[in-house]
Design a protein around this motif. Sequence first.
Motif, mmCIF file in Angstrom:
data_model
loop_
_atom_site.group_PDB
_atom_site.id
_atom_site.type_symbol
_atom_site.label_atom_id
_atom_site.label_comp_id
_atom_site.label_asym_id
_atom_site.label_seq_id
_atom_site.Cartn_x
_atom_site.Cartn_y
_atom_site.Cartn_z
ATOM 1 N N SER A 229 -10.835 -19.654 20.451
ATOM 2 C CA SER A 229 -11.235 -20.939 19.110
ATOM 3 C C SER A 229 -10.332 -20.836 17.952
ATOM 4 O O SER A 229 -9.822 -19.770 17.520
ATOM 5 C CB SER A 229 -12.788 -20.071 18.748
ATOM 6 O OG SER A 229 -13.679 -19.997 19.616
ATOM 7 N N VAL A 230 -10.436 -22.019 17.519
ATOM 8 C CA VAL A 230 -9.768 -22.343 16.171
ATOM 9 C C VAL A 230 -10.940 -22.084 15.001
ATOM 10 O O VAL A 230 -11.992 -22.837 15.200
ATOM 11 C CB VAL A 230 -9.244 -23.766 15.940
ATOM 12 C CG1 VAL A 230 -8.610 -23.822 14.631
ATOM 13 C CG2 VAL A 230 -8.087 -23.874 17.056
ATOM 14 N N LEU A 231 -10.779 -21.221 14.057
ATOM 15 C CA LEU A 231 -11.833 -20.776 13.332
ATOM 16 C C LEU A 231 -11.619 -21.993 12.236
ATOM 17 O O LEU A 231 -10.800 -21.963 11.345
ATOM 18 C CB LEU A 231 -11.899 -19.498 12.681
ATOM 19 C CG LEU A 231 -12.026 -18.385 13.952
ATOM 20 C CD1 LEU A 231 -11.997 -17.094 13.082
ATOM 21 C CD2 LEU A 231 -13.311 -18.758 14.508
ATOM 22 N N THR A 232 -12.615 -22.926 12.163
ATOM 23 C CA THR A 232 -12.464 -24.144 10.966
ATOM 24 C C THR A 232 -13.264 -23.899 9.586
ATOM 25 O O THR A 232 -12.923 -24.822 8.719
ATOM 26 C CB THR A 232 -12.738 -25.406 11.622
ATOM 27 O OG1 THR A 232 -13.976 -25.457 12.229
ATOM 28 C CG2 THR A 232 -11.901 -25.938 12.698
ATOM 29 N N ASP A 233 -14.202 -22.980 9.798
ATOM 30 C CA ASP A 233 -14.711 -22.793 8.468
ATOM 31 C C ASP A 233 -15.489 -21.568 8.362
ATOM 32 O O ASP A 233 -15.618 -20.594 9.663
ATOM 33 C CB ASP A 233 -16.159 -23.850 8.315
ATOM 34 C CG ASP A 233 -17.009 -23.805 9.744
ATOM 35 O OD1 ASP A 233 -16.215 -23.897 10.773
ATOM 36 O OD2 ASP A 233 -18.288 -24.314 9.567
ATOM 37 N N GLU A 234 -15.945 -21.103 7.188
ATOM 38 C CA GLU A 234 -16.400 -19.460 7.311
ATOM 39 C C GLU A 234 -17.877 -19.664 6.820
ATOM 40 O O GLU A 234 -18.158 -20.231 5.898
ATOM 41 C CB GLU A 234 -15.597 -18.878 6.111
ATOM 42 C CG GLU A 234 -14.370 -18.449 6.283
ATOM 43 C CD GLU A 234 -13.396 -17.896 5.600
ATOM 44 O OE1 GLU A 234 -14.134 -17.545 4.230
ATOM 45 O OE2 GLU A 234 -12.486 -17.831 5.608
ATOM 46 N N CYS A 235 -18.561 -19.158 7.887
ATOM 47 C CA CYS A 235 -20.081 -19.256 7.924
ATOM 48 C C CYS A 235 -21.035 -18.151 7.097
ATOM 49 O O CYS A 235 -21.635 -17.469 7.787
ATOM 50 C CB CYS A 235 -20.713 -19.678 9.270
ATOM 51 S SG CYS A 235 -19.698 -20.771 9.969
ATOM 52 N N ASP A 236 -20.533 -17.891 5.772
ATOM 53 C CA ASP A 236 -21.393 -16.804 5.321
ATOM 54 C C ASP A 236 -22.557 -17.223 4.611
ATOM 55 O O ASP A 236 -22.411 -18.016 3.621
ATOM 56 C CB ASP A 236 -20.148 -16.164 4.262
ATOM 57 C CG ASP A 236 -20.938 -15.153 3.218
ATOM 58 O OD1 ASP A 236 -22.133 -14.769 3.668
ATOM 59 O OD2 ASP A 236 -20.140 -14.481 2.402
ATOM 60 N N PRO A 237 -23.633 -16.763 5.113
ATOM 61 C CA PRO A 237 -24.839 -17.470 4.762
ATOM 62 C C PRO A 237 -25.106 -17.117 3.084
ATOM 63 O O PRO A 237 -25.920 -17.774 2.659
ATOM 64 C CB PRO A 237 -25.914 -16.742 5.487
ATOM 65 C CG PRO A 237 -25.300 -15.615 6.109
ATOM 66 C CD PRO A 237 -23.814 -15.783 6.116
ATOM 67 N N ASP A 238 -24.691 -16.295 2.644
ATOM 68 C CA ASP A 238 -24.725 -16.062 1.088
ATOM 69 C C ASP A 238 -23.953 -16.959 0.281
ATOM 70 O O ASP A 238 -24.096 -16.910 -1.108
ATOM 71 C CB ASP A 238 -24.794 -14.447 0.848
ATOM 72 C CG ASP A 238 -25.515 -13.515 1.646
ATOM 73 O OD1 ASP A 238 -26.687 -14.004 1.827
ATOM 74 O OD2 ASP A 238 -25.133 -12.536 2.192
ATOM 75 N N HIS A 239 -22.868 -17.358 0.562
ATOM 76 C CA HIS A 239 -21.819 -17.982 0.013
ATOM 77 C C HIS A 239 -21.731 -19.476 0.663
ATOM 78 O O HIS A 239 -20.414 -19.986 0.916
ATOM 79 C CB HIS A 239 -20.815 -17.753 -0.421
ATOM 80 C CG HIS A 239 -20.803 -16.296 -1.049
ATOM 81 N ND1 HIS A 239 -21.109 -14.909 -0.521
ATOM 82 C CD2 HIS A 239 -21.033 -15.857 -2.358
ATOM 83 C CE1 HIS A 239 -21.121 -14.040 -1.150
ATOM 84 N NE2 HIS A 239 -20.933 -14.492 -2.436
#
Length: 270
Positions: A229-239
């Motif tokens: 997987s190429v990680l394209t975004d950070e899915c931090d629910p708090d930010h």
Amino acid sequence: MKDRLEKTVNYLKNKGFESPQVGIILGTGLGKLVEHIDIEIEISYNHIPHFPTATVEFHQGKFIYGTLSGKKVVVMQGRFHFYEGYSLQDITYPVRIMKELGIEKLLVSNAAGAINKTFKKGELMLIDDHINLQGGSPLAFKGVSKLGERFVDMSAPYDKDMNTSFLKAAKTLGITLYEGVYASVVGPQLETRAEYRYLGLIGADAVGMSTVPEVIVANHLKLPVSAISVLTDECDPDHLQPFNVEEIIATATRAEPRLVKLFGELIKTL
Ligand code: HPA
């Protein structure tokens, strides 16, 4: 399905897709690997008999045959997604075709969101295991036992040897390669904050809308498979930032040369 498979395979063999050793599925925004292939043949999906009918946005989808790192490869530039309205059997039809053509290994790539908060966007993650959240199986159809076992073992869905080689290749090349669990959702809508939170709680490190159906079918065919997987975004629910597709593609494009190097290096070891 057997008759259809035979017709598709005969068509491709007549076009010259002879004995490829490795199959490669390229994910969204990850088509550049093709520039490193000594291409002998390329055929648009629309021309291949019994292939799922390509949608408008998908008219670029191509099956490519050539040489990469000294191996004969067959490459899917563009894949079919469940969210486009295809069945899970349709999405995975090309995997069955590549196996019938003779591939011995399958490599898969995708773009995914990072759930694990220690994982940074723009980096790569080797898939070590997965969680199928697509609400169905590509093996849930009447004739499945004619093509392989019905109750497919999934205790080690990703090939240990290839995964070890990927980690070694990453080290040699000085490329960061996380390892983690990929959760597949249907999409095409992105996840809510509550859904990202849930994905973290159930053990996912990344989330995307593909790959798992193809990996299930590879296991059905006893075809060793590895996926990155190429990680394209950070899915931090708090930010959580609003999803921006241009930014996602730009991040995939930035990471792509590392993916290309890694695939090239791994294929040398096969
Ligand atoms: N969710 C689902 N699929 C994705 C994502 C995401 O956050 N990023 C890239 N593909």
